[in-house]
Design a protein around this motif. Structure first.
Motif, PDB file in Angstrom:
ATOM      1  N   PRO A   1       0.824  -1.224   0.000  1.00 27.04           N
ATOM      2  CA  PRO A   1       0.000   0.000   0.000  1.00 27.04           C
ATOM      3  C   PRO A   1       0.857   1.274   0.000  1.00 27.04           C
ATOM      4  O   PRO A   1       0.504   2.280  -0.627  1.00 27.04           O
ATOM      5  CB  PRO A   1      -0.819  -0.125   1.291  1.00 27.04           C
ATOM      6  CG  PRO A   1      -0.845  -1.590   1.564  1.00 27.04           C
ATOM      7  CD  PRO A   1       0.482  -2.105   1.118  1.00 27.04           C
ATOM      8  N   PHE A   2       1.977   1.223   0.662  1.00 24.67           N
ATOM      9  CA  PHE A   2       2.874   2.384   0.718  1.00 24.67           C
ATOM     10  C   PHE A   2       3.418   2.727  -0.674  1.00 24.67           C
ATOM     11  O   PHE A   2       3.403   3.889  -1.104  1.00 24.67           O
ATOM     12  CB  PHE A   2       4.012   2.085   1.703  1.00 24.67           C
ATOM     13  CG  PHE A   2       5.111   3.121   1.678  1.00 24.67           C
ATOM     14  CD1 PHE A   2       4.921   4.365   2.256  1.00 24.67           C
ATOM     15  CD2 PHE A   2       6.328   2.848   1.062  1.00 24.67           C
ATOM     16  CE1 PHE A   2       5.940   5.303   2.242  1.00 24.67           C
ATOM     17  CE2 PHE A   2       7.340   3.782   1.042  1.00 24.67           C
ATOM     18  CZ  PHE A   2       7.141   5.012   1.635  1.00 24.67           C
ATOM     19  N   THR A   3       3.872   1.718  -1.411  1.00 25.30           N
ATOM     20  CA  THR A   3       4.433   1.981  -2.736  1.00 25.30           C
ATOM     21  C   THR A   3       3.351   2.439  -3.715  1.00 25.30           C
ATOM     22  O   THR A   3       3.627   3.222  -4.633  1.00 25.30           O
ATOM     23  CB  THR A   3       5.130   0.738  -3.285  1.00 25.30           C
ATOM     24  OG1 THR A   3       4.208  -0.372  -3.297  1.00 25.30           O
ATOM     25  CG2 THR A   3       6.318   0.365  -2.416  1.00 25.30           C
ATOM     26  N   ASN A   4       2.111   1.915  -3.531  1.00 29.50           N
ATOM     27  CA  ASN A   4       1.028   2.376  -4.403  1.00 29.50           C
ATOM     28  C   ASN A   4       0.786   3.881  -4.229  1.00 29.50           C
ATOM     29  O   ASN A   4       0.529   4.596  -5.213  1.00 29.50           O
ATOM     30  CB  ASN A   4      -0.259   1.590  -4.112  1.00 29.50           C
ATOM     31  CG  ASN A   4      -0.167   0.138  -4.603  1.00 29.50           C
ATOM     32  OD1 ASN A   4       0.631  -0.185  -5.494  1.00 29.50           O
ATOM     33  ND2 ASN A   4      -0.975  -0.754  -4.017  1.00 29.50           N
ATOM     34  N   ARG A   5       0.836   4.346  -2.946  1.00 30.38           N
ATOM     35  CA  ARG A   5       0.663   5.781  -2.715  1.00 30.38           C
ATOM     36  C   ARG A   5       1.809   6.577  -3.347  1.00 30.38           C
ATOM     37  O   ARG A   5       1.613   7.662  -3.916  1.00 30.38           O
ATOM     38  CB  ARG A   5       0.582   6.067  -1.214  1.00 30.38           C
ATOM     39  CG  ARG A   5      -0.717   5.585  -0.578  1.00 30.38           C
ATOM     40  CD  ARG A   5      -0.900   6.212   0.799  1.00 30.38           C
ATOM     41  NE  ARG A   5       0.207   5.914   1.696  1.00 30.38           N
ATOM     42  CZ  ARG A   5       0.258   4.816   2.465  1.00 30.38           C
ATOM     43  NH1 ARG A   5      -0.713   3.912   2.420  1.00 30.38           N
ATOM     44  NH2 ARG A   5       1.286   4.649   3.264  1.00 30.38           N
TER      45      ARG A   5
ATOM     46  N   HIS B   1       1.260   6.839  -7.040  1.00 26.14           N
ATOM     47  CA  HIS B   1       0.180   7.777  -7.349  1.00 26.14           C
ATOM     48  C   HIS B   1       0.634   9.217  -7.197  1.00 26.14           C
ATOM     49  O   HIS B   1       0.270  10.095  -7.994  1.00 26.14           O
ATOM     50  CB  HIS B   1      -1.012   7.472  -6.420  1.00 26.14           C
ATOM     51  CG  HIS B   1      -2.178   8.392  -6.647  1.00 26.14           C
ATOM     52  ND1 HIS B   1      -2.325   9.599  -5.966  1.00 26.14           N
ATOM     53  CD2 HIS B   1      -3.240   8.285  -7.480  1.00 26.14           C
ATOM     54  CE1 HIS B   1      -3.419  10.188  -6.363  1.00 26.14           C
ATOM     55  NE2 HIS B   1      -4.015   9.404  -7.284  1.00 26.14           N
ATOM     56  N   ASP B   2       1.454   9.498  -6.169  1.00 30.16           N
ATOM     57  CA  ASP B   2       1.832  10.881  -5.879  1.00 30.16           C
ATOM     58  C   ASP B   2       2.992  11.392  -6.744  1.00 30.16           C
ATOM     59  O   ASP B   2       3.081  12.603  -6.997  1.00 30.16           O
ATOM     60  CB  ASP B   2       2.221  11.006  -4.400  1.00 30.16           C
ATOM     61  CG  ASP B   2       1.022  10.738  -3.463  1.00 30.16           C
ATOM     62  OD1 ASP B   2      -0.132  10.865  -3.946  1.00 30.16           O
ATOM     63  OD2 ASP B   2       1.238  10.428  -2.277  1.00 30.16           O
TER      64      ASP B   2
END
Length: 536
Positions: free
Chosen positions: A85-89, A92-93
């Motif tokens: 989940p951290f890498t997905n954010r 995205h950013d």
């Protein structure tokens, strides 16, 4: 229509005009420069984009690797549950294409495609395991990409690795976005360049009249050949009064050197009247001007292009010989007129003698005839005895007869004496005739205007190594400030006087001097010519 077609066919035979050749050449040069500039700019944009991409992936990777949460998650029981989940954010950013966190063996904890988690990382990790940060271009599961691989440390121990990358397709998309602006700038530059080239070509075509380089070169050669072979003088004078062109004929007629072009007319030592006639925007036609040695016919025409004046074209023709011949012709006419007058007078006297004989008064007839012969012979003997040079003697006899007919008296002074060895050689007799003849004519006019008993006194003699010619009249003399030897001065005040100007020119040509003064009776003109220049 036929004329237009003929001109077009002539131009086709001549080949491309200079303007068209330059147009094509400039189009090729500008087009090449624009294309080359655009290509270099594209390469520069691509290099800069790649460099900025490497800096970006390194910065993101170092940020992730230095995060305490990431370090703790790597050492947790299920790193993927925390890190995915951290890498997905992060993806995205930041707009990064992938962030892969793995253990030291290369086993993935995270991946944009969750199905790839747990698989072996495709790429090099040896330098990262050694504690170094490096970048590379490598083909992974998402295709070719620029990636950075950074170690995750817990104190000094490498507990994991982070790989951050951007695919080459994404980089190419950034370059394409920048390329659109570059292409627009290049097209605008090309359009502006072509427009300027077209306008310059049109102007050049008008100025060269559509001629080709070879024909322009031929015309220039013809122009130079004609300019320097014609006998007439040609000067081009600009608006500032400076000579921009001077041919060989003008240099010879005006006695100028080779450094004429670029100098002002006032610096050439020309007579002031001639300089004034060559003034800008002034039109003159066939004006007579005198230099030190020549009589010149000067014609000036302004050069204009529309309402704009470019200067003056001056043409010079040598009138010296013609003027001399005209003077001789005038003298011959004067002699003929004198002979006509004397013939008429002789006829009258003969009729008188015949009438006296018919009346039987023979003594009076003989007395009348011998008296008239004595008077005529007295003048002839006086002239012949004093002047043995035939040309001058004939001149004086003719002028005496002319003076007598006009109601004046020509007096040959007692000190007059010239033998036939004085004239000839360097100074032609016709120059002496010009000097003495014009002085006598001017003196006769002045004496006749002066009043009663008009007389002209002539003295001609060789003395002290020079020939002296003196003419004095019984006129009113010269007013203060009058310059008798300037062109245009005349006792008749009509502004057309040329005789005394020719006198001064002839005297200077002979190396002599002339001066004017006031005598006891009127004006006195005295010319002195060195006998070294009047020898046989």
């Amino acid at each position: 229509m036929k004329q237009v077609t003929l001109e077009r066919m002539t131009r086709e035979r001549r080949g491309w005009s200079l303007a068209r050749q330059l147009l094509v050449l400039q189009v090729i040069i500008v087009g090449f420069l624009v294309v080359a500039g655009a290509a270099l700019a594209y390469l520069d944009v691509a290099d800069r984009t790649e460099d900025s991409t490497r800096d970006e992936v390194v910065a993101v990777a170092l940020t992730i690797a230095d995060s305490p949460a990431v370090v703790d998650a790597v050492e947790a029981t299920d790193p993927s549950a925390i890190l995915q989940p951290f890498t997905n954010r992060v993806l995205h950013d930041t707009g990064i294409d992938f962030v892969t966190i793995m253990d030291p063996t290369g086993k993935r904890y995270t991946h944009p495609d969750p199905a790839r988690i747990g698989e072996k990382f495709l790429g090099h990790i040896d330098q990262a395991l050694a504690g170094r940060v490096f970048t590379e271009t490598y083909t992974g599961t998402l295709g070719p990409s620029i990636r950075a691989v950074v170690p995750i440390r817990d104190d000094e121990r490498v507990v994991g690795l982070v790989s951050v990358g951007i695919t080459l397709d994404a980089i190419a998309g950034q370059v394409r976005d920048r390329l659109l602006g570059l292409v627009l700038v290049a097209l605008a530059t090309l359009a502006v360049g072509m427009t300027c080239i077209y306008l310059v070509s049109r102007r050049l075509a008008r100025q060269t009249h559509g001629l080709g380089a070879a024909e322009l070169n031929r015309r220039l050669e013809y122009h130079e050949a004609i300019l320097h072979t014609v006998r007439e003088g040609l000067l081009l004078v600009d608006q500032a009064g400076r000579v921009t062109l001077c041919n060989d004929g003008a240099r010879e007629l005006l006695d100028l050197g080779d450094d004429v072009e670029g100098r002002a007319l006032t610096e050439l030592g020309l007579p002031s009247e001639m300089v004034a006639s060559m003034a800008a925007n002034r039109t003159t036609r066939d004006e007579i001007h005198l230099t030190e040695r020549r009589v010149l016919v000067v014609t000036c025409s302004p050069v204009r292009s529309g309402n704009h004046a470019h200067g003056t074209v001056v043409t010079l023709r040598d009138h010296t010989d013609l003027q001399a011949l005209t003077g001789e012709l005038d003298s011959v006419r004067g002699f003929a007129e004198s002979l006509r007058s004397q013939a008429h007078e002789a006829a009258n006297r003969l009729h008188t003698v015949v009438s006296l004989v018919e009346l039987g008064r023979y003594g009076e007839a003989v007395e009348f005839a011998t008296a008239e012969l004595a008077l005529a012979q007295q003048l002839t003997d006086r002239v012949v005895d004093a002047v043995s040079e035939p040309v001058l003697a004939a001149l004086l006899l003719g002028k005496a007869a002319e003076a007598n007919e006009r109601g004046a008296e020509l007096v040959i002074t007692p000190e007059t004496e010239i033998d036939d060895a004085v004239l000839g050689g360097t100074l032609a007799p016709r120059d002496v005739v010009t000097i003495l003849g014009n002085l006598i004519d001017n003196a006769l006019d002045a004496a006749l205007e002066g009043g009663n008993a008009p007389k002209v006194f002539v003295t001609a003699r060789a003395e002290a190594g020079e020939l002296l010619l003196r003419v004095e009249d019984t006129g009113k003399g010269l007013s203060a400030g009058e310059v008798a030897f300037d062109r245009g001065w005349s006792t008749k005040a009509d502004g057309r006087g040329l005789g005394l100007a020719l006198v001064r020119q002839a005297v200077r040509r002979g190396g002599g001097t002339i001066e004017v003064s006031h005598g006891e009776r009127g004006a006195v003109f005295t010319a002195r010519l060195p006998t070294a220049l009047v020898k046989s």
